[in-house]
Write an enzyme that holds these catalytic residues in place. Structure first.
Site, PDB file in Angstrom:
ATOM      1  N   HIS A   1      -2.475   2.456 -12.615  1.00 25.80           N
ATOM      2  CA  HIS A   1      -1.933   3.011 -11.080  1.00 25.80           C
ATOM      3  C   HIS A   1      -1.074   2.115 -10.382  1.00 25.80           C
ATOM      4  O   HIS A   1      -1.497   1.297  -9.704  1.00 25.80           O
ATOM      5  CB  HIS A   1      -3.376   3.269 -10.460  1.00 25.80           C
ATOM      6  CG  HIS A   1      -3.314   4.045  -9.259  1.00 25.80           C
ATOM      7  ND1 HIS A   1      -4.521   4.585  -8.459  1.00 25.80           N
ATOM      8  CD2 HIS A   1      -2.037   4.575  -8.418  1.00 25.80           C
ATOM      9  CE1 HIS A   1      -3.820   5.337  -7.521  1.00 25.80           C
ATOM     10  NE2 HIS A   1      -2.716   5.256  -7.466  1.00 25.80           N
TER      11      HIS A   1
ATOM     12  N   HIS B   1       3.022   2.356  -8.133  1.00 26.75           N
ATOM     13  CA  HIS B   1       4.024   3.196  -7.687  1.00 26.75           C
ATOM     14  C   HIS B   1       5.251   2.100  -7.740  1.00 26.75           C
ATOM     15  O   HIS B   1       5.430   1.164  -6.778  1.00 26.75           O
ATOM     16  CB  HIS B   1       3.862   3.688  -6.259  1.00 26.75           C
ATOM     17  CG  HIS B   1       2.744   4.413  -6.117  1.00 26.75           C
ATOM     18  ND1 HIS B   1       2.794   5.724  -5.886  1.00 26.75           N
ATOM     19  CD2 HIS B   1       1.327   3.998  -5.962  1.00 26.75           C
ATOM     20  CE1 HIS B   1       1.537   6.141  -5.919  1.00 26.75           C
ATOM     21  NE2 HIS B   1       0.710   5.195  -5.719  1.00 26.75           N
ATOM     22  N   PHE B   2       6.172   2.386  -8.811  1.00 33.36           N
ATOM     23  CA  PHE B   2       7.320   1.529  -9.198  1.00 33.36           C
ATOM     24  C   PHE B   2       8.399   1.960  -8.339  1.00 33.36           C
ATOM     25  O   PHE B   2       9.540   1.229  -8.226  1.00 33.36           O
ATOM     26  CB  PHE B   2       7.473   1.061 -10.361  1.00 33.36           C
ATOM     27  CG  PHE B   2       6.608  -0.042 -10.810  1.00 33.36           C
ATOM     28  CD1 PHE B   2       5.644  -0.564 -10.221  1.00 33.36           C
ATOM     29  CD2 PHE B   2       6.812  -0.242 -12.389  1.00 33.36           C
ATOM     30  CE1 PHE B   2       4.775  -1.462 -10.872  1.00 33.36           C
ATOM     31  CE2 PHE B   2       5.867  -1.274 -13.015  1.00 33.36           C
ATOM     32  CZ  PHE B   2       5.006  -1.810 -12.355  1.00 33.36           C
ATOM     33  N   ARG B   3       8.408   3.307  -7.622  1.00 34.80           N
ATOM     34  CA  ARG B   3       9.492   3.640  -6.630  1.00 34.80           C
ATOM     35  C   ARG B   3      10.741   4.068  -7.304  1.00 34.80           C
ATOM     36  O   ARG B   3      11.629   4.579  -6.169  1.00 34.80           O
ATOM     37  CB  ARG B   3       9.543   2.508  -5.516  1.00 34.80           C
ATOM     38  CG  ARG B   3       8.559   1.846  -4.732  1.00 34.80           C
ATOM     39  CD  ARG B   3       7.640   2.958  -4.008  1.00 34.80           C
ATOM     40  NE  ARG B   3       6.801   2.459  -3.293  1.00 34.80           N
ATOM     41  CZ  ARG B   3       5.763   3.062  -2.681  1.00 34.80           C
ATOM     42  NH1 ARG B   3       5.689   4.510  -3.073  1.00 34.80           N
ATOM     43  NH2 ARG B   3       4.935   2.640  -1.835  1.00 34.80           N
TER      44      ARG B   3
ATOM     45  N   ASN C   1       5.040  10.469  -7.376  1.00 35.26           N
ATOM     46  CA  ASN C   1       5.524  10.662  -5.776  1.00 35.26           C
ATOM     47  C   ASN C   1       6.777   9.617  -5.624  1.00 35.26           C
ATOM     48  O   ASN C   1       6.703   8.888  -4.877  1.00 35.26           O
ATOM     49  CB  ASN C   1       4.666  10.432  -4.777  1.00 35.26           C
ATOM     50  CG  ASN C   1       3.774   9.357  -4.650  1.00 35.26           C
ATOM     51  OD1 ASN C   1       3.537   8.509  -5.942  1.00 35.26           O
ATOM     52  ND2 ASN C   1       3.210   8.601  -3.412  1.00 35.26           N
TER      53      ASN C   1
ATOM     54  N   HIS D   1      -6.326  11.738  -6.022  1.00 35.14           N
ATOM     55  CA  HIS D   1      -6.631  11.113  -5.110  1.00 35.14           C
ATOM     56  C   HIS D   1      -7.243  12.376  -4.087  1.00 35.14           C
ATOM     57  O   HIS D   1      -6.965  13.315  -3.776  1.00 35.14           O
ATOM     58  CB  HIS D   1      -5.151  10.961  -4.596  1.00 35.14           C
ATOM     59  CG  HIS D   1      -5.100  10.434  -2.985  1.00 35.14           C
ATOM     60  ND1 HIS D   1      -4.129   9.467  -2.700  1.00 35.14           N
ATOM     61  CD2 HIS D   1      -5.683  10.708  -1.690  1.00 35.14           C
ATOM     62  CE1 HIS D   1      -4.475   8.948  -1.560  1.00 35.14           C
ATOM     63  NE2 HIS D   1      -5.323   9.954  -0.898  1.00 35.14           N
TER      64      HIS D   1
ATOM     65  N   HIS E   1      -8.825   5.112  -6.790  1.00 37.05           N
ATOM     66  CA  HIS E   1      -9.265   4.230  -5.800  1.00 37.05           C
ATOM     67  C   HIS E   1     -10.322   4.740  -4.943  1.00 37.05           C
ATOM     68  O   HIS E   1     -10.388   5.023  -3.678  1.00 37.05           O
ATOM     69  CB  HIS E   1      -8.086   4.211  -4.668  1.00 37.05           C
ATOM     70  CG  HIS E   1      -7.215   5.213  -4.516  1.00 37.05           C
ATOM     71  ND1 HIS E   1      -7.865   6.535  -4.147  1.00 37.05           N
ATOM     72  CD2 HIS E   1      -5.846   5.343  -4.530  1.00 37.05           C
ATOM     73  CE1 HIS E   1      -6.553   7.277  -4.003  1.00 37.05           C
ATOM     74  NE2 HIS E   1      -5.395   6.713  -4.256  1.00 37.05           N
TER      75      HIS E   1
ATOM     76  N   ASP F   1      -3.003   0.438  -7.785  1.00 37.00           N
ATOM     77  CA  ASP F   1      -2.332   1.130  -6.763  1.00 37.00           C
ATOM     78  C   ASP F   1      -1.177   0.215  -6.121  1.00 37.00           C
ATOM     79  O   ASP F   1      -1.039   0.364  -4.800  1.00 37.00           O
ATOM     80  CB  ASP F   1      -3.286   1.757  -5.851  1.00 37.00           C
ATOM     81  CG  ASP F   1      -2.709   3.025  -4.943  1.00 37.00           C
ATOM     82  OD1 ASP F   1      -1.654   3.381  -5.046  1.00 37.00           O
ATOM     83  OD2 ASP F   1      -3.233   3.097  -3.709  1.00 37.00           O
TER      84      ASP F   1
ATOM     85  N   HIS G   1       6.553  -1.728  -0.218  1.00 38.21           N
ATOM     86  CA  HIS G   1       7.209  -1.408   1.297  1.00 38.21           C
ATOM     87  C   HIS G   1       7.837  -2.502   1.627  1.00 38.21           C
ATOM     88  O   HIS G   1       7.556  -3.695   1.417  1.00 38.21           O
ATOM     89  CB  HIS G   1       6.445  -0.581   2.041  1.00 38.21           C
ATOM     90  CG  HIS G   1       5.681   0.506   1.796  1.00 38.21           C
ATOM     91  ND1 HIS G   1       6.355   1.785   1.746  1.00 38.21           N
ATOM     92  CD2 HIS G   1       4.170   0.905   1.569  1.00 38.21           C
ATOM     93  CE1 HIS G   1       5.373   2.700   1.359  1.00 38.21           C
ATOM     94  NE2 HIS G   1       4.146   2.129   1.253  1.00 38.21           N
TER      95      HIS G   1
END
Length: 451
Positions: free
Chosen positions: A65, A67-69, A99, A184, A241, A317, A321
């Site tokens: 899980h 988020h490597f963007r 996402n 989620h 999560h 997760d 940012h």
């Protein structure tokens, strides 16, 4: 060239023992032998040795899980920077979430991500396919050998990735097989109602109110709904999560020696195990994530569930940012924090605190991710398996400062903390991708094969 990892204590499949690992030149584990024995090698073969004396040798972490963007959000992170952070943290495989921009909700977007990783990722990679209100017909066209599962946002503010129509949810659960659904689970209507109440006192409520807005009620209602749909359609459901003690009461224990896993399984993320609502006063929006980090009781019960089997997998997760994007309160500050580089050493501190054993840690972070998602030839130290290996040293204190952070965002909620464990080296497919502070930026990992 063959590689011998010598002198370490191997943690694998419930045991810890002194042994050496011989890695063949094709990147697979060739032999695991007692340290006092001589490896069987071709007399003409060139052999390199990694001295692991005083270290523990673990299967590389499979983080299911992150988020490597990339694509579209690369001001925060990209596949190169975050896979570099993964390698530095003993993480040899990641599963990325959909996402991004564009969202991974079409076959073309999925193929584009796979192509990006094939030229940029320093560790092994796979990508979830995202469910929307109207794309379930595409599930049958997905290659189950290349995709870990379907990601479903049942509580989200990410545009059309919020699936909020009952008929669409029913269709997703009905058509998901043979792929598991990772959900989620938060009830959006509850969150919106709570936000309106919080906004009566401020246009940007203090971050300490985040667990009131994204409340236990929101999590439990959505999780109950997801479980009911999974049972109705006999669909495999993996709840992302988990954040509340009450949700744990909805789960069956996972027995590692039994097959298969229960129909419904759950993930704990490192942030919920390290922090509680008491930490908002110290760390503020740095620990603002969705679902919200909740009470010390919830944190304690999540830690208990690591051992009793109700939690099947520990992931991060990981969601970077930029610092400016984390400024503000419940409304303005972005939700998410970077953890992939420091998840293993943080969990090893829970081993030192007697929360769980090192053998159970390996179960949760390497073995069970491989079992649950049917990863082929990874997640275990076995002859014939890919040599995805993390070498960690105890009693080697160091303090997390910004200069060691590999993620593009450049910060961590754990800055200033002194760890007692250190990742000395990471091998990915037998290649020394990380070695005493240096990542081999020329190395590219492999796509994960499932089932």
């Amino acid at each position: 060239m063959k590689t011998i990892i010598s002198g370490g204590r191997i943690v694998n499949e419930g045991t810890t023992r002194k042994a050496d690992i011989v890695v063949a030149d094709d990147g697979r584990i060739e032999q695991i032998i007692p340290s006092s024995s001589r490896p069987v090698t071709d007399g003409s073969a060139v052999v390199s040795t990694i001295d692991a004396t005083g270290c523990y040798v673990l299967p590389g972490v499979i983080d299911t899980h992150v988020h490597f963007r990339e694509p579209g959000l690369t001001d925060k992170a990209d596949i190169e920077t975050e896979s570099r952070a993964a390698a530095a943290g003993g993480v040899t495989t990641f599963f990325d979430m959909p996402n991004t921009k564009p969202q991974t909700t079409t076959l073309e977007a999925l193929a584009d991500k796979q192509r990006l990783a094939a030229s940029k990722s320093h560790v092994n990679y796979a990508f979830f396919f995202g469910a929307t209100n109207d794309n379930a017909d595409l599930f049958a066209q997905l290659d189950p050998h290349a995709v870990p599962g379907i990601k479903l946002f049942m509580g989200s503010s990410t545009g059309n990735m919020l699936v909020d129509r009952d008929e669409a949810l029913d269709r997703i659960f009905r058509l998901s097989a043979p792929l598991p659904i990772m959900a989620h689970c938060e009830d959006t209507s509850v969150i919106e109602r709570n936000m309106q109440t919080a906004l009566e006192g401020s246009d940007d409520p203090d971050v300490s109110l985040h667990p009131f807005i994204r409340s236990e009620e929101a999590c439990i209602a959505s999780t109950q709904k997801a479980i009911a749909l999974a049972k109705k359609h006999h669909a495999r459901l993996h709840i992302a999560h988990i954040s509340t003690a009450e949700e744990l009461d909805l789960l069956d224990a996972c027995n590692p020696s039994a097959a298969p896993f229960p129909l419904v399984t759950a993930e704990a993320c490192v942030g919920y195990l390290l922090f509680s609502s008491q930490d908002y006063a110290r760390l503020g929006s740095r620990i603002k994530v969705n679902p919200a980090i909740k009470s010390p009781v919830d944190q304690f019960m999540l830690r208990e569930a690591l051992v009793d089997g109700r939690i099947a997998v520990v992931a991060t997760d990981h969601a970077p940012h930029l610092p400016a994007q984390k400024e503000g309160g419940c409304r303005r500050a972005a939700s998410g924090m970077p953890l992939v580089q420091f998840s293993l050493v943080a969990m090893l501190e829970l081993v030192d605190a007697k929360v769980l054993t090192i053998e159970r840690l390996v179960e949760l972070m390497s073995h069970n991710p491989a079992r649950l998602f049917d990863v082929q030839r990874r997640g275990f130290l076995r002859p014939g398996y890919q040599a995805d290996i993390a070498i960690v040293r105890p009693h080697s204190p160091w303090t997390l400062t910004p200069d060691v952070i590999q993620s593009r965002c450049g910060w961590s909620p754990l800055e200033g903390h002194t760890f007692d464990w250190r990742v000395e080296a990471t091998l990915c497919n037998g290649h020394l991708v990380y070695n005493h502070g240096v990542v081999d930026r020329d190395y590219i990992g492999q796509p994960v094969v499932f089932r």
